[in-house]
Design an enzyme around this catalytic site. Structure first.
Site, PDB file in Angstrom:
ATOM      1  N   ASP A 103       0.916  -1.043  -0.055  1.00 36.47           N
ATOM      2  CA  ASP A 103      -0.049  -0.018  -0.065  1.00 36.47           C
ATOM      3  C   ASP A 103       1.073   1.170   0.061  1.00 36.47           C
ATOM      4  O   ASP A 103       1.928   1.311  -0.581  1.00 36.47           O
ATOM      5  CB  ASP A 103      -0.995  -0.185   1.184  1.00 36.47           C
ATOM      6  CG  ASP A 103      -2.282   0.596   0.998  1.00 36.47           C
ATOM      7  OD1 ASP A 103      -2.241   1.737   1.043  1.00 36.47           O
ATOM      8  OD2 ASP A 103      -3.421  -0.154   0.786  1.00 36.47           O
ATOM      9  N   HIS A 163      -3.443   5.911   3.744  1.00 34.78           N
ATOM     10  CA  HIS A 163      -4.048   4.770   3.338  1.00 34.78           C
ATOM     11  C   HIS A 163      -3.631   3.466   4.107  1.00 34.78           C
ATOM     12  O   HIS A 163      -4.365   2.738   4.390  1.00 34.78           O
ATOM     13  CB  HIS A 163      -4.256   4.821   2.046  1.00 34.78           C
ATOM     14  CG  HIS A 163      -5.137   3.763   1.203  1.00 34.78           C
ATOM     15  ND1 HIS A 163      -4.816   2.594   0.819  1.00 34.78           N
ATOM     16  CD2 HIS A 163      -6.344   4.001   0.818  1.00 34.78           C
ATOM     17  CE1 HIS A 163      -5.817   1.853   0.220  1.00 34.78           C
ATOM     18  NE2 HIS A 163      -6.825   2.836   0.165  1.00 34.78           N
ATOM     19  N   ASN A 221     -13.994   1.302  -6.133  1.00 31.53           N
ATOM     20  CA  ASN A 221     -15.102   2.323  -5.505  1.00 31.53           C
ATOM     21  C   ASN A 221     -15.666   3.072  -6.657  1.00 31.53           C
ATOM     22  O   ASN A 221     -15.814   4.328  -6.335  1.00 31.53           O
ATOM     23  CB  ASN A 221     -14.627   3.090  -4.573  1.00 31.53           C
ATOM     24  CG  ASN A 221     -13.588   2.459  -3.501  1.00 31.53           C
ATOM     25  OD1 ASN A 221     -14.133   1.358  -2.999  1.00 31.53           O
ATOM     26  ND2 ASN A 221     -12.606   2.859  -2.783  1.00 31.53           N
ATOM     27  N   SER A 246     -11.275  -0.500  -0.178  1.00 30.36           N
ATOM     28  CA  SER A 246     -10.044  -0.674   0.373  1.00 30.36           C
ATOM     29  C   SER A 246      -9.911  -0.819   1.911  1.00 30.36           C
ATOM     30  O   SER A 246      -9.338  -1.538   2.640  1.00 30.36           O
ATOM     31  CB  SER A 246      -9.138   0.791   0.276  1.00 30.36           C
ATOM     32  OG  SER A 246      -8.881   0.964  -0.859  1.00 30.36           O
TER      33      SER A 246
END
Length: 444
Positions: free
Chosen positions: A191, A223, A321, A393
């Site tokens: 990530d 994130h 998304n 996520s």
């Protein structure tokens, strides 16, 4: 294995509809190619590309050495071969790209060749909202529950919105009443990196590596820290409710996305090579890139995911998304749209599909496999703090954490067995399988 068809439609993809926060992105290419080779005949494929397409000289990288490859991947005069995965990130001059593609189609030792793309971390950050209703014990048919005594204990808790001690997501998946903690199981989170000094996370981080040139593993985005917190945050955090699914899992934190939330396929492939070499049972990818309706899944990621399964590693990825429900449902994004990768959809506190969660509208591999809490998820944030974020996520690390629990409970289980157990343990929901797959994630 026979060569798969080259998907030249990728060159003509158009920007797609933006997601719910208006931050849509179009397809970006780096100019390099990702080439998947026959593991028993790597050199034949490379020689064919050298002869026909004059690719840049190849540097070989194996296992843990992938942690030092970030600068190498940026050099225009070098191609990089990840030997354990038998995949190369190839530099080729623009005038030779067509020769590379035609050679890949003709050469039996080249299994796939695709343009390298950029991928993104794209959660939706939302304020805490009170849902209409939440039932942590959706148990109308106890016959589908593998562990009935646990289900009955959870059901006795009654409806719960109170997150003073445990987040709603952990209550929904029953992590808080499970006897498993993921003890000793390695989970790689690839990530935007991690806050290595976060008081809640210092105890769970086993190894770190950055695959982003010029950036350390420290998370300048937020994130990655949030996702790692969801996987393995402590049972008793410094502040607020418990938010970590598998509190005793060991984290391999790989930074494959830059502080702006973007990164190329090459960095992700390097992270996968590194994670497998360090013994990761699970690789969690809360990242992706959009695909068109009807698009094929990427052969490179699919075959790599199969190889990972053979080596004992399950890969899970965010479905994406890009939807704007109820009027628009976008297809599951890459690489989650690969059949061998578990695609994770997002649920809100009422256990309804999140408005932005992508759906299984494409063919083989484009389905959602399982759904997990992904709206108003509380977890760690850089600087030692906390944040609430939403998106597939955020759902994905819930699944990674449960896989760590299953691996602890079944230490001799294969990666395929863990996948099967995860899906068999899901609780069916009323939404179509297109949106939630096997149903609501459940801890063992």
């Amino acid at each position: 294995m026979a060569n798969g068809p080259m998907d030249r439609r990728a060159f003509g993809e158009q920007p797609q509809r933006p997601n719910g926060n208006g931050s849509g992105h179009s397809t970006e290419y780096t100019g390099r190619y990702v080439v998947l080779l026959d593991p028993n005949n790597q050199e034949s494929g490379l020689n064919a590309l050298r002869s026909a397409a004059d690719i840049a000289p190849v540097e070989r990288v194996r296992g843990a050495a992938a942690a030092n490859v970030s600068e190498l991947l940026e050099r225009p005069d070098v191609s990089v071969l990840f030997e354990n995965l038998s995949v190369a990130v190839v530099e080729v001059r623009p005038e030779n790209r067509f020769a590379l593609v035609t050679t890949a189609e003709a050469e039996s030792s080249i299994l796939a060749a695709e343009p390298e793309r950029m991928v993104y971390a794209s959660p939706i950050t939302t304020p805490q909202q009170a849902p209409t209703e939440f039932f942590p014990a959706y148990r109308s048919d106890e016959d589908v529950v593998a562990h009935q005594s646990q289900a009955e204990a959870a059901a006795s808790l009654g409806p719960a919105l109170d997150e003073q001690s445990v987040t709603w997501g952990l209550q929904a998946i029953r992590a808080n009443v499970s006897g498993m903690t993921g003890r000793g199981v390695k989970v790689a989170v690839l990530d935007t990196g991690v806050d290595t000094d976060h008081p809640d996370l210092v105890g769970c981080i086993e190894e770190t590596a950055s695959f982003v040139p010029g950036q350390t593993v420290e998370d300048g985005h937020g994130h990655g820290t949030h996702c790692i917190g969801t996987v393995a945050g402590p049972a008793n955090p410094r502040q607020g409710p418990r938010y970590g699914v598998a509190c005793d899992a060991r984290i391999l934190a790989g930074k494959v996305l830059a502080n702006d939330g973007r990164g190329p396929d090459g960095g992700i492939l390097a992270g996968i090579e590194w994670a497998i070499s360090h013994g990761a049972k699970v690789i969690s990818l809360s990242l992706g890139a959009r695909v068109q309706a009807g698009a094929l899944f990427p052969q490179t990621y699919e075959i790599l995911a199969k190889r990972a399964l053979e080596m004992g590693t399950v890969i899970v990825a965010a479905a994406g998304n890009s939807s704007l429900r109820p009027g628009f449902v976008a297809p599951v994004e890459r690489p989650a749209n690969c059949p061998a990768i578990l695609a994770v959809g997002s649920l809100d506190k009422a256990l309804k599909t999140a408005f932005d969660s992508c759906g299984g509208i494409n063919g083989q591999g484009g389905e959602v496999n399982i759904a997990a809490p992904g709206v108003a998820v509380h977890s760690a944030a850089p600087g030692g703090g906390y944040a609430t974020k939403s998106g597939t996520s955020m759902a994905t690390p819930h699944v990674a954490g449960v896989l760590a629990m299953l691996a602890q409970a079944n230490p001799k289980a294969s990666a395929a067995d863990l996948t099967a157990a995860l899906l068999a343990g899901a609780f069916p929901l009323t939404q179509p399988a297109r949106d939630v797959g096997a149903g609501l994630l459940q801890a063992p």
